[in-house]
Scaffold this active site. Structure first.
Site, short mmCIF file in Angstrom:
data_model
loop_
_atom_site.label_atom_id
_atom_site.label_comp_id
_atom_site.label_asym_id
_atom_site.label_seq_id
_atom_site.Cartn_x
_atom_site.Cartn_y
_atom_site.Cartn_z
N LYS A 68 0.86 -1.18 0.00
CA LYS A 68 0.00 0.00 0.00
C LYS A 68 0.89 1.23 0.00
CE LYS A 68 -4.01 1.97 2.34
NZ LYS A 68 -3.63 3.37 2.32
N ARG B 281 -3.74 9.14 -5.20
CA ARG B 281 -4.39 8.27 -6.18
C ARG B 281 -4.32 8.94 -7.55
NH1 ARG B 281 -8.28 4.25 -4.86
NH2 ARG B 281 -8.63 2.96 -6.70
N GLU C 221 -1.13 4.73 -7.77
CA GLU C 221 -0.79 5.69 -6.72
C GLU C 221 0.56 6.33 -7.06
OE1 GLU C 221 -2.96 5.84 -4.00
OE2 GLU C 221 -1.81 6.85 -2.44
N PHE D 77 -1.89 -0.28 -10.06
CA PHE D 77 -2.41 -1.55 -9.52
C PHE D 77 -3.67 -2.02 -10.23
CE2 PHE D 77 -3.30 1.86 -6.36
CZ PHE D 77 -4.67 1.99 -6.55
N ARG E 208 -16.62 1.54 -1.33
CA ARG E 208 -15.72 0.85 -0.41
C ARG E 208 -16.05 -0.61 -0.59
NH1 ARG E 208 -12.38 3.35 2.53
NH2 ARG E 208 -12.86 5.55 2.61
N LYS F 294 -7.81 -2.96 3.56
CA LYS F 294 -6.52 -2.37 3.90
C LYS F 294 -6.12 -2.78 5.30
CE LYS F 294 -8.90 1.91 4.99
NZ LYS F 294 -9.12 3.30 4.72
P1 AMP Z 1 -6.84 4.97 2.82
O1 AMP Z 1 -6.38 6.24 2.21
O2 AMP Z 1 -6.13 4.65 4.07
O3 AMP Z 1 -8.33 4.86 2.91
O4 AMP Z 1 -6.41 3.80 1.80
C1 AMP Z 1 -6.94 3.66 0.54
C2 AMP Z 1 -6.03 4.24 -0.52
O5 AMP Z 1 -4.80 3.54 -0.60
C3 AMP Z 1 -6.58 4.11 -1.91
O6 AMP Z 1 -7.53 5.10 -2.20
C4 AMP Z 1 -5.33 4.26 -2.77
O7 AMP Z 1 -5.13 5.63 -3.10
C5 AMP Z 1 -4.21 3.82 -1.86
N1 AMP Z 1 -3.46 2.64 -2.32
C6 AMP Z 1 -2.13 2.52 -2.22
N2 AMP Z 1 -1.71 1.34 -2.69
C7 AMP Z 1 -2.79 0.66 -3.12
C8 AMP Z 1 -3.00 -0.61 -3.72
N3 AMP Z 1 -1.98 -1.44 -3.95
N4 AMP Z 1 -4.27 -0.98 -4.03
C9 AMP Z 1 -5.30 -0.15 -3.79
N5 AMP Z 1 -5.17 1.08 -3.22
C10 AMP Z 1 -3.93 1.49 -2.89
#
Ligand code: AMP
Length: 580
Positions: A247, A252, A297, A343, A420, A426
C-alpha cells in the site's frame, strides 16, 4: 426557455431550507420544468460550476476583478464597492445592494454562455475582457440575479448540499420515482459528468442507468478498500487465494491515454496532468497500446545507492504535497522526484474492464504496462496462507510503506467504482499497534488558542459524514499533533472558509459551539484510539441513541486529496464501535 430569474429565486430559497427531503423536492420540481441543454447547464450551476469536476472550470476572476466589474456595471467608484464589501462580507450581496430593479430578461442559457465566455477569455488583455463580460451581464440582471451571478463567478455559491441531493432529485424528476436514486448514484460513479448524466436521464428516463461506460477522458470514481479489525477477520472476509499488495502512501491517480493524448486525474476527479509532466512522459514510454485507463498511486520516491546496493526510498505523503502547485513545476519535479505504482487497468482499446475479475485485470495490466523508469506495478504476493500475508506485511512496513491492501481473487472480484468494496481490505501499521485507527475528518469549527497558539486556533472541531442525510456530524475536538508549520498552513486554509454562523449542513451540540464556524471543505487525517458514546457530539445521534465521540485524537496531516464528501462516514464509525 427557462428564465435565470427562476433559478436565482430557487437558490435563494434553498439557502434557507435545511430539510433534506424538502431540498430534493424543490430541485426535482425545478428540473421537471427544464428542457434540453438547460437540464445539463443547471445541474452544473447548482454545484457552483460550469462543467464536470474533471474539466478545468475556473473562471479566472478573483475579488479584485469582480470589484472592478461591479463598479463598472453600476457606475460607482471601486472604493465604494470595497467599503460595501467590508460591511456585507459578500460581493454578491454588494451587487444586490447596488443594482437597480429591472424586468428580468436573462435565460439560464444566457448566463451559462456568459460564464463560459468569461472562462475562455485568455491571453493578453483577458483581464479587461473578463471584467467587461461580467460588467455587461450585471447591467442586464435584476438585483437577485446579479447577486448569484457574482457568487457563481467567484465560485462561492455554497448552497449547503452536494451532488447526492441532485441525483435524488433526478430520480424523481426524470423517472417519476425516487426508487431509482440508488441506480442513478451507481451510474454517476461511472459517468462522473453530472450534466451529461442529467441530460441523458431527461431524455431516456429510467432506462438510462447501466448504459454508461468508462471512456478515455472521463474518469470514474475510484474503488476504495474496507478496513478490518484483525488478521483473523481478513481470513474470514477473503477466503481462498488472495493477493496482498503493497500500500503506497501518496496520491491516487487515474491515467487516461488515447493515442498521444494522456491525462491524469486525482481521486477527486480533478485534472492533475500539468502537475506531473514526469509521469506523463514515463507513461508515454511504458505504454504503447493506443487506448487505456490505468489506476494507481503516485508516491514521492527515490532510488539511492548504499554500499554499492540500490535501495528504494519511499517518502511520506507530505513531501509529495509539494508537487501540488501551479507554478515552478519543473523546479519541484527535480526537488521532489516521484514514481507511479499502477495496480489496476479499467479500460483497454474500446473495452471496459470494470466487470472483469481482478486476476484478469492484473494479467492485462502486466501485459500492457512495461515496468521501466518511474513506472512500476504494485508489488504483491499471492497466497492462501494468512501467516504469509503477515510476513509480507512486516516486510512492507520494514521498507517504510504504510501497509498492505488484500484483494480478493474470486471470479466476482469486479472493479466497483465509487465503492468501499468488499473485495479490497486495507491493513495499516497503526492497526497493529492496538486499537488505533486513522480517520478522515472534516473541519467544521475552530476554537481560539491560548499561550503559544494565541491568535491562532487552539483546537479544531471535526466531523464525519452522515451519508443518508448528507450532513456533517461532529465526532471530536482535535488539539494535539500539530507542528508550528501545520498550524500556519491550516490557519491559512481555513481562513478562506470561515462562516458567520453554523453552516446548515453541519450539526453541532450547543455545548460544543466553536469560536469560529468553518464551511465543511478541509479534510484532515486524525489518529484516534477509541470510539465512545458521548452526549456532546452529534455523530450517529438518533432519537434513542447518544452521539459517538473519538477519544485521544491526534492530528496527522491535511488531506488535500479528499473533499468533505470523501470523509469517514457515520456508518464506518458505528461499525468500528460495534467491532463489525
Ligand atoms: P486509505 O487512504 O487509508 O483509505 O487507503 C486507501 C487508498 O490507498 C486508496 O484510495 C489508494 O489511493 C491507496 N493505495 C495505495 N496502494 C494501493 C494498492 N496497492 N491498491 C489499492 N489502493 C492502494
Amino acid at each position: 426557455m427557462a428564465r435565470f430569474k427562476e433559478l436565482a429565486e430557487l437558490f435563494e430559497e434553498l439557502e434557507k431550507i435545511t430539510s433534506h427531503k424538502e431540498i430534493v423536492r424543490k430541485l426535482a420540481g425545478f428540473f421537471e420544468g427544464l428542457k434540453g441543454n438547460e437540464v445539463r447547464d443547471s445541474a452544473y450551476l447548482f454545484l457552483g460550476s460550469i462543467g464536470p469536476a474533471f474539466e478545468n472550470t475556473t473562471l479566472g476572476i478573483k475579488d479584485r476583478l469582480a470589484i472592478r466589474a461591479i463598479a463598472g456595471a453600476y457606475g460607482v467608484p471601486e472604493e465604494e464597492v470595497i467599503r460595501k464589501y467590508a460591511r456585507e462580507g459578500d460581493l454578491g450581496d454588494v451587487a444586490f445592494v447596488l443594482s437597480e430593479k429591472r424586468e428580468a430578461s436573462l435565460t439560464i442559457e444566457d448566463v451559462f454562455e456568459r460564464l463560459r465566455q468569461i472562462k475562455e477569455a485568455s491571453g493578453k488583455g483577458s483581464q479587461e475582457e473578463k471584467t467587461g463580460l461580467l460588467s455587461d451581464i450585471l447591467q442586464k440582471a435584476t438585483p437577485e440575479e446579479g447577486k448569484y451571478i457574482v457568487r457563481l463567478v467567484l465560485g462561492r455559491l455554497r448552497l449547503g448540499f452536494g451532488d447526492q441531493f441532485l441525483l435524488e432529485a433526478f430520480s424523481i424528476a426524470f423517472t417519476g420515482d425516487k426508487k431509482h436514486a440508488g441506480k442513478i448514484k451507481e451510474s454517476y460513479s461511472v459517468c462522473t459528468d453530472i450534466g451529461k448524466l442529467a441530460k441523458t436521464l431527461a431524455e431516456h428516463g429510467a432506462r438510462t442507468p447501466g448504459n454508461f461506460s468508462i471512456k478515455p477522458g472521463r474518469p470514474v470514481k475510484s474503488m476504495l478498500s474496507q478496513r478490518v479489525e484483525s488478521f483473523e477477520e481478513l481470513e474470514k472476509r477473503v477466503q481462498g487465494k488472495k493477493a496482498a499488495e503493497e500500500k503506497y502512501d501518496g496520491e491516487r491517480i487515474q491515467v487516461h491515454k488515447d493515442g498521444d493524448w494522456i491525462k491524469a486525474f486525482s481521486r477527486r476527479l480533478e485534472d492533475i496532468t500539468a502537475q506531473y509532466p514526469d509521469i506523463i512522459e514515463a507513461v508515454k514510454k511504458s505504454v504503447t497500446v493506443d487506448k487505456i485507463v490505468l489506476d494507481g498511486e503516485i508516491v514521492a520516491y527515490a532510488e539511492l545507492e548504499k554500499d554499492g546496493n540500490r535501495i528504494e526510498k519511499f517518502y511520506p505523503f507530505q513531501r509529495l504535497m509539494q508537487r501540488r502547485r501551479k507554478y515552478e513545476i519543473e523546479k519541484y519535479r527535480e526537488k521532489c522526484p516521484v514514481a507511479v505504482f499502477f495496480f489496476d487497468i479499467l479500460y483497454l482499446n474500446g473495452e471496459s474492464l470494470l466487470k472483469k475479475p481482478y486476476p484478469e485485470r492484473r494479467a492485462l495490466l502486466e501485459m500492457h504496462v512495461a515496468v521501466q523508469g518511474i513506472v512500476h506495478l504494485a508489488r504483491r504476493t499471492i497466497t492462501e496462507n494468512i501467516e504469509e500475508i503477515e510476513d509480507f506485511f512486516n516486510e512492507t512496513v520494514e521498507k517504510g510503506l504504510e501497509g498492505i491492501v488484500v484483494k480478493s481473487m474470486s471470479s466476482g472480484s469486479v472493479y466497483e467504482a465509487g465503492k468501499r468494496s468488499w473485495f479490497w481490505f486495507k491493513w495499516k501499521q497503526e492497526y497493529s499497534e492496538g486499537m488505533r485507527e486513522t480517520f478522515d475528518l472534516v473541519v467544521v469549527g475552530s476554537y481560539y488558542g491560548r499561550g503559544r497558539r494565541r491568535g491562532s486556533f487552539g483546537a479544531l472541531l471535526c466531523a464525519v459524514l452522515n451519508e443518508e442525510e448528507q450532513r456533517f456530524e461532529t465526532l471530536t475536538k482535535v488539539g494535539t499533533g500539530f507542528t508550528e508549520a501545520d498550524a500556519e498552513e491550516i490557519n491559512s486554509l481555513l481562513s478562506a472558509h470561515i462562516a458567520s454562523e453554523a453552516p446548515k449542513n453541519v450539526s453541532i451540540k450547543k455545548g460544543m459551539l466553536p469560536d469560529i464556524f468553518i464551511e465543511p471543505t478541509v479534510v484532515i487525517e486524525v489518529l484516534g484510539s477509541e470510539i465512545t458514546n458521548s452526549p456532546g457530539h452529534t455523530a450517529g445521534e438518533g432519537k434513542e441513541e447518544t452521539g459517538l465521540a473519538l477519544r485521544f485524537p491526534r492530528f496527522l496531516r491535511i488531506r488535500y486529496d479528499r473533499g468533505p464528501y470523501d470523509a469517514t462516514t457515520v456508518k464506518e464509525i458505528r461499525d468500528l464501535k460495534d467491532g463489525a
